[in-house]
Design a protein around this motif. Structure first.
Motif, PDB file in Angstrom:
ATOM      1  N   GLN A   1       0.796  -1.230   0.000  1.00  0.00           N
ATOM      2  CA  GLN A   1       0.000   0.000   0.000  1.00  0.00           C
ATOM      3  C   GLN A   1       0.828   1.278   0.000  1.00  0.00           C
ATOM      4  O   GLN A   1       0.288   2.363  -0.202  1.00  0.00           O
ATOM      5  CB  GLN A   1      -0.916   0.024   1.240  1.00  0.00           C
ATOM      6  N   HIS A   2       2.118   1.149   0.247  1.00  0.00           N
ATOM      7  CA  HIS A   2       2.930   2.332   0.504  1.00  0.00           C
ATOM      8  C   HIS A   2       3.633   2.786  -0.780  1.00  0.00           C
ATOM      9  O   HIS A   2       4.588   2.151  -1.238  1.00  0.00           O
ATOM     10  CB  HIS A   2       3.950   2.031   1.598  1.00  0.00           C
ATOM     11  N   GLY A   3       3.162   3.850  -1.333  1.00  0.00           N
ATOM     12  CA  GLY A   3       3.726   4.379  -2.574  1.00  0.00           C
ATOM     13  C   GLY A   3       2.637   5.008  -3.411  1.00  0.00           C
ATOM     14  O   GLY A   3       1.613   5.467  -2.885  1.00  0.00           O
ATOM     15  N   ALA A   4       2.836   5.022  -4.732  1.00  0.00           N
ATOM     16  CA  ALA A   4       1.854   5.634  -5.623  1.00  0.00           C
ATOM     17  C   ALA A   4       1.948   4.978  -6.993  1.00  0.00           C
ATOM     18  O   ALA A   4       3.024   4.554  -7.433  1.00  0.00           O
ATOM     19  CB  ALA A   4       2.096   7.144  -5.734  1.00  0.00           C
ATOM     20  N   GLY A   5       0.814   4.904  -7.668  1.00  0.00           N
ATOM     21  CA  GLY A   5       0.782   4.332  -9.005  1.00  0.00           C
ATOM     22  C   GLY A   5      -0.476   3.521  -9.236  1.00  0.00           C
ATOM     23  O   GLY A   5      -1.315   3.357  -8.337  1.00  0.00           O
ATOM     24  N   THR A   6      -0.611   3.024 -10.462  1.00  0.00           N
ATOM     25  CA  THR A   6      -1.786   2.251 -10.853  1.00  0.00           C
ATOM     26  C   THR A   6      -1.351   0.930 -11.456  1.00  0.00           C
ATOM     27  O   THR A   6      -0.435   0.879 -12.285  1.00  0.00           O
ATOM     28  CB  THR A   6      -2.635   3.020 -11.874  1.00  0.00           C
ATOM     29  N   VAL A   7      -2.005  -0.150 -11.030  1.00  0.00           N
ATOM     30  CA  VAL A   7      -1.757  -1.483 -11.571  1.00  0.00           C
ATOM     31  C   VAL A   7      -3.091  -2.038 -12.072  1.00  0.00           C
ATOM     32  O   VAL A   7      -4.079  -2.026 -11.345  1.00  0.00           O
ATOM     33  CB  VAL A   7      -1.163  -2.433 -10.510  1.00  0.00           C
ATOM     34  N   THR A   8      -3.091  -2.509 -13.308  1.00  0.00           N
ATOM     35  CA  THR A   8      -4.295  -3.095 -13.885  1.00  0.00           C
ATOM     36  C   THR A   8      -4.038  -4.559 -14.205  1.00  0.00           C
ATOM     37  O   THR A   8      -3.103  -4.894 -14.940  1.00  0.00           O
ATOM     38  CB  THR A   8      -4.719  -2.352 -15.163  1.00  0.00           C
ATOM     39  N   LEU A   9      -4.853  -5.440 -13.638  1.00  0.00           N
ATOM     40  CA  LEU A   9      -4.706  -6.883 -13.809  1.00  0.00           C
ATOM     41  C   LEU A   9      -5.786  -7.402 -14.743  1.00  0.00           C
ATOM     42  O   LEU A   9      -6.887  -6.837 -14.805  1.00  0.00           O
ATOM     43  CB  LEU A   9      -4.821  -7.596 -12.460  1.00  0.00           C
ATOM     44  N   PRO A  10      -5.516  -8.484 -15.463  1.00  0.00           N
ATOM     45  CA  PRO A  10      -6.567  -9.107 -16.276  1.00  0.00           C
ATOM     46  C   PRO A  10      -7.735  -9.538 -15.400  1.00  0.00           C
ATOM     47  O   PRO A  10      -7.540 -10.030 -14.279  1.00  0.00           O
ATOM     48  CB  PRO A  10      -5.865 -10.312 -16.905  1.00  0.00           C
ATOM     49  N   ALA A  11      -8.937  -9.373 -15.905  1.00  0.00           N
ATOM     50  CA  ALA A  11     -10.137  -9.583 -15.096  1.00  0.00           C
ATOM     51  C   ALA A  11     -10.201 -10.981 -14.501  1.00  0.00           C
ATOM     52  O   ALA A  11     -10.549 -11.163 -13.334  1.00  0.00           O
ATOM     53  CB  ALA A  11     -11.383  -9.297 -15.928  1.00  0.00           C
ATOM     54  N   ALA A  12      -9.895 -12.002 -15.282  1.00  0.00           N
ATOM     55  CA  ALA A  12     -10.054 -13.374 -14.816  1.00  0.00           C
ATOM     56  C   ALA A  12      -8.722 -14.056 -14.528  1.00  0.00           C
ATOM     57  O   ALA A  12      -8.661 -15.288 -14.422  1.00  0.00           O
ATOM     58  CB  ALA A  12     -10.837 -14.185 -15.847  1.00  0.00           C
ATOM     59  N   ALA A  13      -7.667 -13.280 -14.388  1.00  0.00           N
ATOM     60  CA  ALA A  13      -6.339 -13.879 -14.216  1.00  0.00           C
ATOM     61  C   ALA A  13      -6.195 -14.534 -12.859  1.00  0.00           C
ATOM     62  O   ALA A  13      -6.642 -14.013 -11.839  1.00  0.00           O
ATOM     63  CB  ALA A  13      -5.270 -12.807 -14.384  1.00  0.00           C
ATOM     64  N   ARG A  14      -5.564 -15.708 -12.851  1.00  0.00           N
ATOM     65  CA  ARG A  14      -5.222 -16.391 -11.613  1.00  0.00           C
ATOM     66  C   ARG A  14      -3.753 -16.115 -11.316  1.00  0.00           C
ATOM     67  O   ARG A  14      -2.886 -16.341 -12.162  1.00  0.00           O
ATOM     68  CB  ARG A  14      -5.459 -17.895 -11.741  1.00  0.00           C
ATOM     69  N   ILE A  15      -3.481 -15.624 -10.104  1.00  0.00           N
ATOM     70  CA  ILE A  15      -2.134 -15.190  -9.733  1.00  0.00           C
ATOM     71  C   ILE A  15      -1.663 -15.985  -8.526  1.00  0.00           C
ATOM     72  O   ILE A  15      -2.408 -16.188  -7.568  1.00  0.00           O
ATOM     73  CB  ILE A  15      -2.127 -13.679  -9.423  1.00  0.00           C
ATOM     74  N   MET A  16      -0.409 -16.445  -8.595  1.00  0.00           N
ATOM     75  CA  MET A  16       0.213 -17.098  -7.440  1.00  0.00           C
ATOM     76  C   MET A  16       1.499 -16.366  -7.087  1.00  0.00           C
ATOM     77  O   MET A  16       2.214 -15.893  -7.963  1.00  0.00           O
ATOM     78  CB  MET A  16       0.519 -18.576  -7.729  1.00  0.00           C
ATOM     79  N   PHE A  17       1.777 -16.315  -5.790  1.00  0.00           N
ATOM     80  CA  PHE A  17       2.952 -15.615  -5.269  1.00  0.00           C
ATOM     81  C   PHE A  17       3.761 -16.617  -4.465  1.00  0.00           C
ATOM     82  O   PHE A  17       3.256 -17.202  -3.503  1.00  0.00           O
ATOM     83  CB  PHE A  17       2.508 -14.448  -4.386  1.00  0.00           C
ATOM     84  N   LEU A  18       5.007 -16.847  -4.856  1.00  0.00           N
ATOM     85  CA  LEU A  18       5.892 -17.767  -4.142  1.00  0.00           C
ATOM     86  C   LEU A  18       6.967 -16.971  -3.406  1.00  0.00           C
ATOM     87  O   LEU A  18       7.897 -16.459  -4.032  1.00  0.00           O
ATOM     88  CB  LEU A  18       6.555 -18.762  -5.108  1.00  0.00           C
ATOM     89  N   PRO A  19       6.850 -16.847  -2.075  1.00  0.00           N
ATOM     90  CA  PRO A  19       7.888 -16.153  -1.313  1.00  0.00           C
ATOM     91  C   PRO A  19       9.087 -17.073  -1.094  1.00  0.00           C
ATOM     92  O   PRO A  19       9.084 -18.243  -1.503  1.00  0.00           O
ATOM     93  CB  PRO A  19       7.188 -15.838   0.018  1.00  0.00           C
ATOM     94  N   GLN A  20      10.096 -16.553  -0.462  1.00  0.00           N
ATOM     95  CA  GLN A  20      11.303 -17.334  -0.201  1.00  0.00           C
ATOM     96  C   GLN A  20      10.995 -18.538   0.684  1.00  0.00           C
ATOM     97  O   GLN A  20      11.572 -19.606   0.524  1.00  0.00           O
ATOM     98  CB  GLN A  20      12.354 -16.445   0.463  1.00  0.00           C
ATOM     99  N   ARG A  21      10.063 -18.367   1.592  1.00  0.00           N
ATOM    100  CA  ARG A  21       9.649 -19.463   2.461  1.00  0.00           C
ATOM    101  C   ARG A  21       8.135 -19.575   2.397  1.00  0.00           C
ATOM    102  O   ARG A  21       7.429 -18.679   2.838  1.00  0.00           O
ATOM    103  CB  ARG A  21      10.096 -19.221   3.904  1.00  0.00           C
ATOM    104  N   SER A  22       7.632 -20.651   1.845  1.00  0.00           N
ATOM    105  CA  SER A  22       6.200 -20.818   1.660  1.00  0.00           C
ATOM    106  C   SER A  22       5.553 -21.419   2.900  1.00  0.00           C
ATOM    107  O   SER A  22       6.177 -22.181   3.650  1.00  0.00           O
ATOM    108  CB  SER A  22       5.906 -21.713   0.449  1.00  0.00           C
ATOM    109  N   TYR A  23       4.291 -21.094   3.087  1.00  0.00           N
ATOM    110  CA  TYR A  23       3.525 -21.624   4.213  1.00  0.00           C
ATOM    111  C   TYR A  23       3.033 -23.030   3.895  1.00  0.00           C
ATOM    112  O   TYR A  23       2.455 -23.278   2.833  1.00  0.00           O
ATOM    113  CB  TYR A  23       2.342 -20.699   4.501  1.00  0.00           C
ATOM    114  N   LEU A  24       3.247 -23.957   4.829  1.00  0.00           N
ATOM    115  CA  LEU A  24       2.787 -25.337   4.682  1.00  0.00           C
ATOM    116  C   LEU A  24       1.909 -25.684   5.877  1.00  0.00           C
ATOM    117  O   LEU A  24       2.413 -25.862   6.988  1.00  0.00           O
ATOM    118  CB  LEU A  24       3.965 -26.315   4.613  1.00  0.00           C
TER     119      LEU A  24
END
Length: 556
Positions: free
Chosen positions: A406-429
């Motif tokens: 949330q910290h900053g400024a700008g606009t991001v537009t994502l595809p309406a039906a896009a499925r997104i996954m985020f893999l951090p350095q250590r994933s939750y199991l």
């Protein structure tokens, strides 16, 4: 406390809870009448003994036994009703706070902000204690009020009118024993409050320090391997001792305050122990009441004092109740603050093929500049590597594109039906079956075992194929490299449109890293890959490179 009561008790679907309350009130009124009747029987028993009326005595004894049995039976039913109301209210409060905690990523935004510690304890422990304390204290208060009304009426009738000669006239005080009881207990309550008010602050602090100690111990358990490798046992031991020292100091302060409170109660109670008998004697010596009447008056005085004394006797309970209400209030405040925090980025969904952005200004939560990122266009199937010196906001950029920053400024537009996954350095199991852990956040029954085995083999986890339905704490059992391979298995299973890899192969050797990237490219050719990685070898799996440099403000 109104915000904790109104949503539950004001809802239309709470008719069953209100029905239980009405039944409880009926039982309470019936019990109060039985207590009054028991007091009358005590007086009748005294007069029958003095008059040696054995026929009357036997009748009164059997009636007393019957009243006692009825009081006991009603008490059992009343306790069961209170437990049912407690369970229903706790269930509602738990669901209410869970929904708040998970809505709008509040569970994620609270901790980075530092607005509240131990949010899990507020939901698991404070809600349980608050619901129980509320039901018990309120039911006791209503019961006490009913008894106060009943025994005030009884004592008023038994007191008669006290006549005090004054010069040539006299002062007549009807129901004088009621006034004595009220003044006695009012002074008692004021004294108890003056001595015990510090318990409210100590109660709030105790919940916090106990939670901090449990959390520190949990951290040791979850990071035992890293602590052992660092040789940090002495450090952790001292840290836990410091946390426990705060618990000890709080308990000692509470014990001292409770001792003062108990001493106040004991001294006050003994000083005025004979007060009920003394106030009844004027009518007895005047021949207006019998010894049985004195017994009834003393009993009614005692019942009224016990009912009025509930508030000072339960002062510790009320102090803890208020402390719990304050903690839940703080929890709601932290959630509302996290949800109301202005978001410098506008993240929207639109009918388009890729992810588009304007110029993105990345900042820390404190407002310090990280980097300015030129407009991005990430098409389906593209492969983009984000590079730059440490501290330029590489991970922050990925979180921004995923809608988590949330910290900053700008606009991001994502595809309406896009499925997104985020893999951090250590994933939750999550704990449970291995299949559930590898399918997270989707449910394990959404994938057949054959597909899971194929994906495991592709990710170099063939040794875990037989563990699909084995239950364990996988976060603790698997090594860092195995956890990262499980994260890649999730991607191959769920086949997202965009996958963000934030140092997702940092614990892997180069050969395994290459195997996983090749598996992604071969099996998911239409999936866009956006990676943050420091190894130069990763660059060959990407078509575009975004170089982040410190912003002008940061460089200055």
């Amino acid at each position: 406390m109104l915000h904790l009561f109104a949503p539950y008790w004001g809802a239309r679907k709470r008719w069953r809870a209100w029905l239980l309350v009405l039944l409880w009130l009926a039982i309470t009124l019936g019990s109060s009448w039985l207590y009054v009747r028991a007091n009358e029987l005590t007086g009748e028993l005294t007069d029958a003994l003095l008059a040696r009326r054995w026929d009357v005595l036997k009748k009164v004894i059997w009636m007393t036994i019957g009243v006692g049995l009825m009081v006991g039976a009603l008490g059992v039913v009343r306790t069961a009703i209170i437990d049912l109301i407690d369970l229903d209210w706790r269930t509602w409060l738990s669901n209410h706070y869970l929904e708040q905690w998970f809505s709008s990523n509040a569970y994620y935004d609270i901790d980075p902000d530092g607005a509240l510690s131990n949010a899990d304890q507020h939901i698991a422990e404070d809600v349980r204690l608050f619901a129980n304390s509320s039901v018990v204290n309120i039911s006791n208060m209503i019961n006490v009020i009913v008894n106060i009304v009943a025994f005030t009426a009884v004592l008023w009738g038994l007191s008669g009118t006290l006549t005090i000669p004054i010069g040539d006239g006299s002062l007549r005080i009807p129901g004088y024993m009621v006034y004595v009881a009220l003044l006695y207990n009012l002074a008692y309550l004021m004294l108890v409050h003056w001595v015990g008010k510090r318990l409210i602050v100590l109660g709030m602090k105790r919940q916090t320090v106990e939670a901090n100690y449990r959390y520190s111990a949990m951290q040791v358990r979850e990071n035992a391997v890293q602590i052992a490798l660092y040789g940090g046992a002495d450090n952790e031991l001292q840290r836990l001792r410091r946390r426990f020292a705060k618990i000890r100091d709080n308990v000692l302060a509470t014990v001292a305050r409770n001792a003062k409170l108990e001493m106040t109660r004991t001294v006050y109670g003994h000083l005025f122990a004979v007060l009920p008998t003394l106030t009844a004697l004027p009518r007895y010596f005047a021949g207006e009441i019998t010894m049985g009447g004195v017994t009834q008056a003393v009993g009614a005085f005692g019942q009224l004092s016990a009912s009025l004394g509930y508030f000072q006797e339960s002062y510790k309970s009320f102090a803890m109740w208020l402390a719990l209400a304050n903690r839940l209030r703080d929890f709601s405040w932290a959630i509302n603050k996290a949800q109301a925090r202005p978001n410098g980025f506008t993240v929207a969904r639109a009918s388009q093929d890729g992810i588009h952005s304007s110029v993105l200004t990345l900042r820390t939560p404190d407002g310090d500049a990280l980097a300015d990122v030129a407009p991005l266009q990430l098409a389906a199937g593209s492969r983009t590597l984000v590079r730059g010196p440490s501290g330029t906001g590489k991970s922050t950029l990925l979180r921004t594109l995923a809608g988590l920053w949330q910290h900053g400024a700008g606009t991001v537009t994502l595809p309406a039906a896009a499925r997104i996954m985020f893999l951090p350095q250590r994933s939750y199991l999550p704990s449970g079956t291995f299949k559930a852990a590898m399918c997270y956040p989707m449910m394990p029954d959404q994938f057949d075992d054959a597909t899971c085995r194929r994906v495991l083999d592709a990710c170099g986890l063939g040794g875990r194929i037989t563990s699909l339905h084995t239950r364990d704490n996988w976060q603790q059992l698997l090594s860092g490299g195995e956890q990262q391979r499980v994260a890649f298995a999730r991607v191959l299973l769920q086949r997202p449109d965009f996958v963000f890899l934030d140092e997702a192969t940092s614990a892997l050797d180069p050969a395994t890293e290459a195997r996983l990237y090749e598996a992604l490219i071969n099996e998911l050719p239409d999936t866009a890959i956006i990676s943050v990685a420091h190894r130069t070898a990763v660059a060959k799996y990407h078509d575009d490179i975004i170089e982040l440099v410190p912003s002008a403000a940061q460089a200055a």
